[in-house]
Scaffold this active site. Structure first.
Site, PDB file in Angstrom:
ATOM      1  N   LYS A 111       0.840  -1.215  -0.192  1.00 50.86           N
ATOM      2  CA  LYS A 111       0.040  -0.116   0.127  1.00 50.86           C
ATOM      3  C   LYS A 111       0.855   1.064  -0.011  1.00 50.86           C
ATOM      4  O   LYS A 111       0.747   2.338  -0.605  1.00 50.86           O
ATOM      5  CB  LYS A 111      -0.925  -0.070   1.103  1.00 50.86           C
ATOM      6  N   LYS A 193      -8.090 -15.305  -8.843  1.00 50.63           N
ATOM      7  CA  LYS A 193      -9.220 -15.849  -7.860  1.00 50.63           C
ATOM      8  C   LYS A 193     -10.425 -15.022  -7.860  1.00 50.63           C
ATOM      9  O   LYS A 193     -10.614 -14.078  -8.138  1.00 50.63           O
ATOM     10  CB  LYS A 193      -8.171 -15.690  -6.473  1.00 50.63           C
ATOM     11  N   LYS A 196     -14.608 -10.526  -4.425  1.00 58.28           N
ATOM     12  CA  LYS A 196     -15.458  -9.399  -4.291  1.00 58.28           C
ATOM     13  C   LYS A 196     -14.844  -8.380  -4.863  1.00 58.28           C
ATOM     14  O   LYS A 196     -15.482  -7.405  -5.651  1.00 58.28           O
ATOM     15  CB  LYS A 196     -15.904  -9.221  -2.857  1.00 58.28           C
TER      16      LYS A 196
HETATM   17  P1  AMP Z   1     -10.699 -12.888   1.805  1.00 59.02           P
HETATM   18  O1  AMP Z   1     -12.317 -12.609   1.624  1.00 59.02           O
HETATM   19  O2  AMP Z   1      -9.852 -12.750   0.802  1.00 59.02           O
HETATM   20  O3  AMP Z   1     -10.274 -11.945   3.025  1.00 59.02           O
HETATM   21  O4  AMP Z   1     -10.581 -14.307   2.319  1.00 59.02           O
HETATM   22  C1  AMP Z   1     -11.345 -14.932   3.472  1.00 59.02           C
HETATM   23  C2  AMP Z   1     -11.079 -16.461   3.213  1.00 59.02           C
HETATM   24  O5  AMP Z   1     -11.693 -16.890   2.220  1.00 59.02           O
HETATM   25  C3  AMP Z   1      -9.445 -16.672   3.373  1.00 59.02           C
HETATM   26  O6  AMP Z   1      -9.475 -18.175   3.901  1.00 59.02           O
HETATM   27  C4  AMP Z   1      -9.354 -17.170   1.941  1.00 59.02           C
HETATM   28  O7  AMP Z   1      -8.344 -18.255   1.537  1.00 59.02           O
HETATM   29  C5  AMP Z   1     -10.832 -17.686   1.420  1.00 59.02           C
HETATM   30  N1  AMP Z   1     -11.018 -17.395   0.054  1.00 59.02           N
HETATM   31  C6  AMP Z   1     -11.251 -16.041  -0.571  1.00 59.02           C
HETATM   32  N2  AMP Z   1     -11.561 -16.028  -1.880  1.00 59.02           N
HETATM   33  C7  AMP Z   1     -11.309 -17.499  -1.901  1.00 59.02           C
HETATM   34  C8  AMP Z   1     -11.359 -18.239  -3.576  1.00 59.02           C
HETATM   35  N3  AMP Z   1     -11.658 -17.340  -4.561  1.00 59.02           N
HETATM   36  N4  AMP Z   1     -11.223 -19.683  -3.254  1.00 59.02           N
HETATM   37  C9  AMP Z   1     -10.996 -19.863  -2.211  1.00 59.02           C
HETATM   38  N5  AMP Z   1     -10.980 -19.600  -1.305  1.00 59.02           N
HETATM   39  C10 AMP Z   1     -11.156 -18.363  -1.018  1.00 59.02           C
END
Ligand code: AMP
Ligand code: TRP
Length: 327
Positions: A111, A193, A196
């Protein structure tokens, strides 16, 4: 029984990727581990967020976790801010962290490198708060996404530093990084990936999406022109992603799905996967609405805070004695 702890930041809406990669794993773990899951709402303040949005995200998150099968009888579910010990030990951890050590945390460094505006001091020191979040409960394992692994490593260093400077106080936790294969990709851009914040609306399925619209997103997912159904994430990432989603939501193995689809077309696979996603979301959202209507969230949080405070306050009292705050 070994202990596991994880925190979830209530900053965005949950996606199918979050469900398959994280929530579903927690639901499985709760039978094998003593589990603590908390909403890291104090971490959400490191970037500006409207109070109303934070409140809504927090409620939605808990209702969705409960709807997905997290069981408050097995797992202690609570809000970070309901347990003041997090902030209390957070300060001790901040004072134990090196200035340069925190500057090297990649999230902060990235950042700064991008010269983003509005970077807060909280964003700089939050890994120390995260260390406190973890160390209060002496967990054996901390499941996190790969981007958070560095913070768990910092936590280990701080715990060792404290144990050495004072005396044995904290268990050294292990990060548990989400397994490969459980990663879900953007439906329109299947090498990225599903996220959101970064996916286009068509590439990302949110858990609170209209189920019929979600089915359409599956139907218009990008695949390839090979026309052969096999599991080859490298050369057919879009197809592999659909097979992974189908397998994750039904429990059928990838081999069995591939077998079943020999000689068939992508259209059929998309139809089945779309229908499965439709049913999954319809079901999940029905439970989610029932949970929100029943006011059970407040009760779960009250119970969770009671249990968490009991564990965390003991640890803080011990730390206050050791460092000399308590006379
Ligand atoms: P985040 O929403 O990126 O903060 O991730 C929160 C949790 O969800 C973490 O354990 C990530 O590894 C999992 N996660 C987020 N996006 C994905 C995705 N597209 N596929 C698998 N796991 C995900
Ligand atoms: N920092 C984590 C994230 O951004 C959330 C979090 C806060 C956390 N405290 C934690 C995760 C303790 C695991 C353990 O996703």
């Amino acid at each position: 029984m070994k202990t596991m702890l994880s925190g979830i930041k209530p900053t965005g809406r949950l996606t199918l990727g979050n469900y398959i990669g994280a929530i579903r794993e927690f639901v499985k773990y709760q039978d094998e581990y003593e589990m603590f899951i908390f909403i890291a709402n104090q971490h959400a303040l490191t970037v500006p967020i409207e109070a109303a949005e934070l409140r809504k995200n927090t409620k939605d998150l808990i209702a969705l976790y409960l709807a997905a099968g997290l069981d408050p009888e097995k797992t202690t579910i609570f809000l970070q801010s309901d347990v003041p010990a997090h902030a209390q030990l957070g300060w001790i951890m901040t004072c134990l962290s090196g200035y340069g050590e925190l500057q090297r945390m990649t999230q902060f460094k990235d950042k700064m490198a991008k010269q983003e505006t509005g970077i807060t001091a909280g964003l700089y020191t939050y890994p120390s708060l995260m260390a406190a979040d973890i160390l209060l409960y002496d967990p054996d394992y901390v499941p996190v996404g790969i981007d958070q692994k560095q913070h768990v490593e910092l936590t280990r260093n701080l715990a060792e530093r404290f144990n050495k400077r004072y005396s044995d106080t904290f268990k050294i936790p292990e990060p548990l990084v989400t397994k490969v294969g459980a990663k879900i990709y953007d439906l329109q851009n299947p090498t990225k990936k599903m996220s959101k914040s970064e996916s286009s609306p068509k590439g990302c399925i949110e858990l609170l999406d209209n189920p019929a619209q979600a089915r359409n997103k599956i139907k218009s997912a990008i695949t390839d022109s090979l026309g052969i159904i096999q599991y080859d994430p490298e050369n057919q990432p879009g197809l592999a992603n659909l097979i992974t989603i189908l397998s994750a939501l039904t429990g059928e193995s990838i081999e069995s799905i591939v077998d079943r689809y020999q000689g068939k077309g992508y259209g059929e696979l998309k139809k089945e996967t779309g229908d499965v996603v439709f049913d999954f979301l319809t079901d999940l959202q029905k439970r989610y609405k029932e949970i929100l209507d029943s006011k059970i969230v407040d009760k779960v949080l009250e119970e969770g805070a009671k249990k968490a405070n009991a564990v965390a306050n003991k640890k803080v009292a011990k730390v206050y004695r050791k460092v000399g705050l308590k006379i």
